[in-house]
Design a protein around this motif. Sequence first.
Motif, PDB file in Angstrom:
ATOM      1  N   LEU A 361       0.823  -1.211   0.000  1.00  0.00           N
ATOM      2  CA  LEU A 361       0.000   0.000   0.000  1.00  0.00           C
ATOM      3  C   LEU A 361       0.856   1.259   0.000  1.00  0.00           C
ATOM      4  N   LEU A 409      -2.494   1.363  -5.973  1.00  0.00           N
ATOM      5  CA  LEU A 409      -2.992   1.985  -4.750  1.00  0.00           C
ATOM      6  C   LEU A 409      -4.463   1.639  -4.526  1.00  0.00           C
ATOM      7  N   SER A 412      -4.716  -2.020  -3.528  1.00  0.00           N
ATOM      8  CA  SER A 412      -4.283  -2.263  -2.152  1.00  0.00           C
ATOM      9  C   SER A 412      -5.354  -1.811  -1.159  1.00  0.00           C
ATOM     10  N   LEU A 413      -5.955  -0.655  -1.414  1.00  0.00           N
ATOM     11  CA  LEU A 413      -7.032  -0.179  -0.541  1.00  0.00           C
ATOM     12  C   LEU A 413      -8.229  -1.124  -0.593  1.00  0.00           C
TER      13      LEU A 413
END
Length: 479
Positions: A361, A409, A412-413
């Motif tokens: 992340l 990103l 990952s979130l």
Amino acid sequence: MWTLVALIIGSTVGAGIFSLPQNIASVTAPGAMLMSWGIAGVGMLSVAFVFHILARRKPHLNSGVYAYARAGLGDFIGFASGWGYWLGSIIAQVGYATLFFTTLGHYVPIFSEQHRLATALAVSALTWVIFAILARGVQQAALLNTVTTVAKLLPILSFIVLTAFLGFSWDRFTVNFWGEASGASVFEQIQGTMLFTVWVFIGIEGASVYSRQSRSRRDIGRATVIGFLSVLALLVSVSALSFGVLTQAELAALPDNSMASVLEVVVGPWGAGLVSAGLCLSVLGAYVSWQMLCAEPLMLMAADGLLPCRVGATNGSGAPWMAQLVSTAVIQMFVVVFFLNETTYVSMVQLATVLYLLPYLFSALYLVLLAARGRGLTHPRAGIAFNDAGPAMSARENQRHLLVGGIALVYSLWLFYAADPTYVLFGALALLPGLIPYVVTRLRRREPLFSPFEWAVVAVVVLASAVAAWGLGTGALSL
């Protein structure tokens, strides 16, 4: 290029693929499974390219995957990423050994599920024996790497060929294709598979390390794509073909070494024996290798002033004995904790994966910041020029980097969102003890403890840890 491809495949394909049929079938049907692999394929490929791009843009950051989080978001975030990656490796070690002995228990009854104490004692003994070997400076030989790589790829390829031609049924594969019988929506099924798909890709970040040995930048990108797609093809094949041999309910009821059970249905007991032997050799080799690598994050953080320098101490043989000792002792602690809580292999996988997600992340966020602003949120102390200009980037290339970082990103979130909140809370609780050596080190170096942004992160970690501790104490949460 093909050497890089082989290294990427070897570092990524591990024990997780052998338990994949049961893991996937426990939460999803064939249709949602295929969609999950599509999402994971795009997401994890973007993560792999994040580390490849950062290795090119910031070649002086050579302190492992946590260095990018530290460069972009400051010392504490870097420490949290390194600590999480280390703990993820520790828990993965316990999971590997548990899988090894439960598989062995199919043939040696003393290690069966009914004798958990014997398994816990065997895992402990194996861990300390390996520590004694590594503390003497004995490195894993190239022959062992070759043997374990062949040992895990041969049964996997045999499984794919035999299942495809002898056991696969299209009618069985399409029954309950979207999981209507389970009552879960397609979205819920996809959400449930996310951590399993990440678990089997752990190690893909190693491509950025290997890429530095390449003579051509073009070869690096090609090798990353070819290696990644090869691994993805293996994972999708094993998952999909299993649904053509047994129903979702039957797969979900299989033991941890579910690939062996599926092949046993197709060709008989010798198929299970082949896969089990490959699994045992593969896991044993991975266990030695990863226990050796567990010391690396601690050594690097000690060298960077984020942990006491004594943690990075080496002996006369050049072995990082202190980091190895700390890692081995923590592995032993988790063996006891997991034994007392009767924690399953699947739970270990989920918790380890949540901890692994931290450097993914923050590294993706760092690349987005670099591509969008040319620098991170904070400038680390100690006079290290983390935010230098780096190699020249054209506007078009920078836009591509921003796109890759943005996808990684968001992915990952999404993984944190998709994870079971229980494991996110336990992940925070696992991070909390790391505050003690970190704070002690900062005080000794007479450096400020936290920036305002870091204080906010610490507050979140402490709050989540309190909730996890309360849940454990009241029985509302369990491993």
